[in-house]
Write an enzyme that holds these catalytic residues in place. Structure first.
Site, PDB file in Angstrom:
ATOM      1  N   LYS A   1       1.058  -1.052  -0.153  1.00  0.00           N
ATOM      2  CA  LYS A   1       0.152   0.019  -0.124  1.00  0.00           C
ATOM      3  C   LYS A   1       0.922   1.145  -0.071  1.00  0.00           C
ATOM      4  O   LYS A   1       2.174   1.245   0.631  1.00  0.00           O
ATOM      5  CB  LYS A   1      -0.815   0.102   1.113  1.00  0.00           C
ATOM      6  CG  LYS A   1      -1.876   1.333   1.639  1.00  0.00           C
ATOM      7  CD  LYS A   1      -2.671   1.418   0.333  1.00  0.00           C
ATOM      8  CE  LYS A   1      -3.397   2.872   0.440  1.00  0.00           C
ATOM      9  NZ  LYS A   1      -4.474   2.922  -0.458  1.00  0.00           N
TER      10      LYS A   1
ATOM     11  N   CYS B   1      -3.177   9.463  -6.512  1.00  0.00           N
ATOM     12  CA  CYS B   1      -4.204   9.061  -5.439  1.00  0.00           C
ATOM     13  C   CYS B   1      -5.454  10.230  -6.021  1.00  0.00           C
ATOM     14  O   CYS B   1      -5.307  11.445  -5.541  1.00  0.00           O
ATOM     15  CB  CYS B   1      -3.778   9.183  -4.013  1.00  0.00           C
ATOM     16  SG  CYS B   1      -5.193   8.837  -2.894  1.00  0.00           S
TER      17      CYS B   1
HETATM   18  O1  HRO Z   1      -8.032   6.215  -1.576  1.00  0.00           O
HETATM   19  C1  HRO Z   1      -6.738   5.606  -1.696  1.00  0.00           C
HETATM   20  O2  HRO Z   1      -6.229   5.139  -0.551  1.00  0.00           O
HETATM   21  C2  HRO Z   1      -6.403   5.281  -3.235  1.00  0.00           C
HETATM   22  N1  HRO Z   1      -7.350   4.768  -4.041  1.00  0.00           N
HETATM   23  C3  HRO Z   1      -7.241   4.573  -5.311  1.00  0.00           C
HETATM   24  O3  HRO Z   1      -7.917   4.314  -6.057  1.00  0.00           O
HETATM   25  N2  HRO Z   1      -5.728   4.982  -5.749  1.00  0.00           N
HETATM   26  C4  HRO Z   1      -4.962   5.322  -4.905  1.00  0.00           C
HETATM   27  O4  HRO Z   1      -3.736   5.526  -5.345  1.00  0.00           O
HETATM   28  C5  HRO Z   1      -5.015   5.641  -3.480  1.00  0.00           C
HETATM   29 CL1  HRO Z   1      -3.734   6.099  -2.517  1.00  0.00          CL
END
Ligand code: HRO
Length: 312
Positions: free
Chosen positions: A44, A130
């Site tokens: 993550k 993100c």
């Molecule tokens: O809401 C998120 O954590 C998230 N959710 C996504 O769909 N892509 C990302 O790069 C991230 Cl960091």
């Protein structure tokens, strides 16, 4: 028949792995992926400090995919770095990806300094896409900032590094981004992150299905495969061959993996379908890809990588 691949001269016995954000938030999940048929894992996206992320419900599955507004919940980069370094000591022949993201270039450089100081030998994935931190833009849509970040990153980080990009939807944007990306010694680019700020509605309740941002969230799954394939192929056509491509988006069977590789991907990542099916999916996808390769007379992915044909 081999589905092996390599990124930045690091070899992987399988070209299929998880997408950052799915089954990779703690050492329990990462260990399960490590022991699955996946060729490797990516963590993550780690930030300088641990984060709770957005209020729940923040993830919702539909028949065609998913919508999420997680808000970057993570244990902090140090946690992932410590775990991967420990694992790397035990499994010297395996290589891992660490994803990270800062809220500005100073933070990006601090994250990379931590990675350098830990003497990390794997591959870094810098997340520029993100879509779910309220008030924060998707860096990948600000071309000048991407250019500035990459300039600073490659002046300060010496190891293999790739970037996770948002999907683009305009040929001119593919051209402009490729021109920027080709200036830097990137190990790879990862296309695509979720399609940002979609909206899914529960008709019976006449309401949204996730809490953050009035229900707006990143879209994944079947909805995004055509966009993912287009981004993989558009950059495959435009980038220096030294910059490899990881294909992410809409993969749920061997045919989808085959299509991403045909478009130019050297590695593929699975998000939504992994969330739905769990890590057993890697064995199924690998077998399905091998069956397709066998039927077509291909023995390795190089036999068909990037060989998408056009109509005369
Ligand atoms: O809401 C998120 O954590 C998230 N959710 C996504 O769909 N892509 C990302 O790069 C991230 Cl960091």
């Amino acid at each position: 028949i081999s589905t092996a691949t390599s990124i930045a001269q690091q070899k992987f016995n399988n070209c299929i792995m998880n997408a950052s954000g799915v089954w990779c938030s703690d050492e329990k999940e990462l260990t399960i992926i490590d022991n699955s048929a996946a060729g490797t894992f990516v963590t993550k996206s780690g930030t300088l400090q641990p984060r709770e992320g957005n209020p729940s419900p923040r993830y919702f599955e539909t028949s065609w995919g998913s919508i999420n507004s997680m808000g970057l919940p993570n244990r902090g980069l140090d946690y992932y770095l410590d775990f991967v370094q420990k694992l790397q000591q035990q499994k010297r022949q395996k290589h891992y990806f660490i994803s990270c993201t800062g809220f500005n270039v100073q933070e990006d450089l601090l994250l990379l300094k931590k990675i350098t100081d830990a003497d990390f030998k794997g591959i870094v994935e810098l997340n520029l896409s993100c879509p779910n931190v309220p008030g924060k833009p998707q860096t990948g849509y600000d071309f000048a900032t991407v250019d500035m970040i990459l300039k600073n990153v490659f002046e300060n980080y010496a190891g293999p590094l790739g970037v996770k990009l948002p999907p683009y939807f305009d040929i001119v944007h593919f051209n402009q981004m490729a021109q920027i990306l080709n200036k830097y010694p990137l190990a790879y680019i990862n296309c695509v992150n979720s399609i940002g700020n979609g909206l899914y509605i529960d008709d019976e309740k006449e309401q949204v299905v996730i809490k953050p941002k009035n229900g707006f969230g990143g879209i994944g799954g079947d909805y995004i495969k055509p966009t993912a394939l287009a981004n993989v192929h558009a950059f495959y056509q435009r980038l220096d061959p030294k910059i490899q491509i990881i294909g992410t988006g809409g993969i749920k069977n061997g045919q989808d993996v085959f299509e991403h590789i045909l478009c130019g991907a050297s590695m593929v990542q699975v998000g939504t379908a992994l969330m739905k099916e769990g890590p057993d999916i890697f064995e199924r996808l690998t077998q399905e890809l091998k069956t397709i390769m066998q039927a077509k007379g291909y023995s390795k992915i190089a036999d068909f990588k990037g060989k998408l044909k056009y109509l005369a």
